[in-house]
Write an enzyme that holds these catalytic residues in place. Structure first.
Site, mmCIF file in Angstrom:
data_model
loop_
_atom_site.group_PDB
_atom_site.id
_atom_site.type_symbol
_atom_site.label_atom_id
_atom_site.label_comp_id
_atom_site.label_asym_id
_atom_site.label_seq_id
_atom_site.Cartn_x
_atom_site.Cartn_y
_atom_site.Cartn_z
ATOM 1 N N LYS A 171 1.073 -1.264 0.076
ATOM 2 C CA LYS A 171 -0.057 -0.167 0.163
ATOM 3 C C LYS A 171 0.944 1.295 -0.015
ATOM 4 C CE LYS A 171 -4.308 1.154 0.378
ATOM 5 N NZ LYS A 171 -5.760 0.210 0.202
HETATM 6 N N1 GLU Z 1 -7.477 0.392 -3.142
HETATM 7 C C1 GLU Z 1 -8.030 -0.935 -3.190
HETATM 8 C C2 GLU Z 1 -8.258 -1.873 -2.109
HETATM 9 O O1 GLU Z 1 -7.939 -1.403 -0.922
HETATM 10 C C3 GLU Z 1 -7.727 -1.447 -4.400
HETATM 11 C C4 GLU Z 1 -6.330 -2.386 -4.527
HETATM 12 C C5 GLU Z 1 -5.824 -2.694 -5.980
HETATM 13 O O2 GLU Z 1 -6.887 -2.745 -6.765
HETATM 14 O O3 GLU Z 1 -4.792 -3.021 -5.927
HETATM 15 O O4 GLU Z 1 -8.440 -2.952 -2.242
#
Ligand code: GLU
Length: 410
Positions: A103
């Site tokens: 993240k």
């Molecule tokens: N931000 C989204 C999540 O928390 C999507 C993450 C992604 O598609 O890599 O799952």
């Protein structure tokens, strides 16, 4: 207050103990692989320089390239990003897409930035981190405060260093190597697993009332899907306020309002209530789809819904989770409930690698299949082990990740 990082670790430790994992494996699964913190200088339109801090925390890559969103929000800090990165490892494992978890984020309020400032900030951030991510390493995606447009800038800037590589980021505009249906995917996934949950409790969706907190990318698409499937949504909210209509909110009208005015501000399809009032409405299903930590030990006892669907990441604190369980309220955990987004991110990445485009019906079908299969597995583990759906999801995820670690070696 328990932070998101602490909460994720706690849930993991609880499940690891039930699974009988060794202390060393437990600590391997807790420890992020790499934490990157960079300075991102932003030249504002007025000529002033603003120094922002950006993060990319790469948690685990045992099951594949690391994957996870990029958040622009003034609350972003290392602890939050660490917790969210770990959630991504468990989320990709629960839905069984071949990714690890990561993240990132920048501590900034994007609503205070012009489009040109957002673009400069994003490109500058990519300058700092381009050598630690990429199509087969770590693939960012949208999250709070970032959009398909942000992803297009990331791809463009990344390609200046590394050449053509559309798979370096997902959630891109459909016109630029993005996937049909990626935007709606998280909300749609929320709908699919909510329906599956209700079926197991012999509840029919058209007999259930819903309150949805948050009307952004996740909440609005979840509302649209649930409304189309016959649900009666009696309350919705966004940062401008919460709206209640016991006869059911006209969701298409609310979506229209947001499209025209940018938020629910001024929406007349319901009586304005406070956010705490929305959370404690006597509905069947409560869907927190906005920020983390909105149901805590301070308000958990006031929740009157029968089911809480964690459409946001980490909306229920561990102390609140215990209170909800004691009160017989069923919680569908984030690592399953909101995994539709990363699932369609996977489909986008596959298409980028194949130089081939899937149509929307194929994406929706595969999403439905993936989410339903994940729900069934989690449900079965919960029944077999007599644990909550959250613990079951973690048990399933840590089993998959720890097996990958054992098989692949360190
Ligand atoms: N931000 C989204 C999540 O928390 C999507 C993450 C992604 O598609 O890599 O799952």
């Amino acid at each position: 207050m328990t932070t998101l990082g602490q909460a994720t670790q706690l849930y993991l430790e609880e499940a690891a103990d039930i699974a009988g994992l060794s202390e060393s494996m437990k600590s391997l699964l807790i420890t992020p692989r790499r934490e990157t913190r960079v300075e991102v200088p932003l030249l504002r339109d007025n000529g002033e320089l603003q120094i922002c801090i950006g993060y990319r925390i790469q948690h685990n890559r045992a099951r594949g390239p690391m994957k996870g969103g990029l958040r622009y929000h003034h609350h972003v800090d290392a602890d939050e990003v660490r917790g969210l990165a770990s959630l991504m490892t468990w989320k990709t494992a629960v839905v069984d897409v071949p990714f690890g978890g990561a993240k990132g984020g920048i501590a900034v309020d994007p609503t205070t930035l012009s489009i040109a400032e957002q673009e400069r900030l994003t490109r500058r951030f990519v300058d700092e981190i381009h050598d630690i991510f990429g199509p087969d390493r770590d693939i960012p995606a949208p999250d709070m405060g970032t959009t398909p447009r942000t992803m297009a800038w990331i791809m463009n800037q990344y390609q200046k260093y590394h050449g053509f590589a559309p798979g370096c980021v997902t959630g891109k505009p459909v016109e630029l190597y993005g996937a049909e249906g990626r935007n709606e995917a998280t909300g749609r996934g929320v709908g699919i697993v909510t329906l599956a949950l209700l079926k197991h409790y012999s509840s029919s969706i058209d007999d259930c009332t819903f309150a949805i907190q948050g009307f952004g990318n996740v909440g609005s698409f979840a509302a649209a899907w649930l409304h189309q499937s016959g649900a009666q949504i009696v309350a919705i909210s966004d940062i401008s306020g919460a709206f209640h209509n016991p006869a059911g909110i006209d969701i298409p009208a609310a979506l229209n309002h947001v499209q025209q005015h940018g938020s629910l501000n001024g929406f007349t399809g319901g009586k304005q209530i406070s956010n705490p009032e929305l959370l404690s409405l006597p509905v069947d299903v409560l869907v927190p789809a906005a920020l983390g930590n909105v149901i805590t030990e301070d308000n958990a006892a006031e929740i009157r819904a029968r089911y809480v669907i964690e459409a946001a990441n980490g909306p229920v604190s561990p102390a609140a989770d215990r209170i909800l369980q004691q009160n017989g309220i069923v919680v569908l955990p984030d690592i399953l409930a909101n995994a539709g987004g990363v699932t369609v991110s996977y489909f986008e990445w596959v298409q980028n690698h194949q130089y081939f485009r899937w149509d929307l019906s194929r994406i929706r079908e595969e999403l439905e299949r993936t989410m339903s299969r994940a729900f069934d597995r989690v449900w079965t583990v919960a029944q077999e082990r007599h644990v909550s759906l959250r613990t079951a999801a973690y048990l399933l995820a840590i089993d998959r990740v720890s097996q990958a670690v054992e098989l692949g070696g360190y």
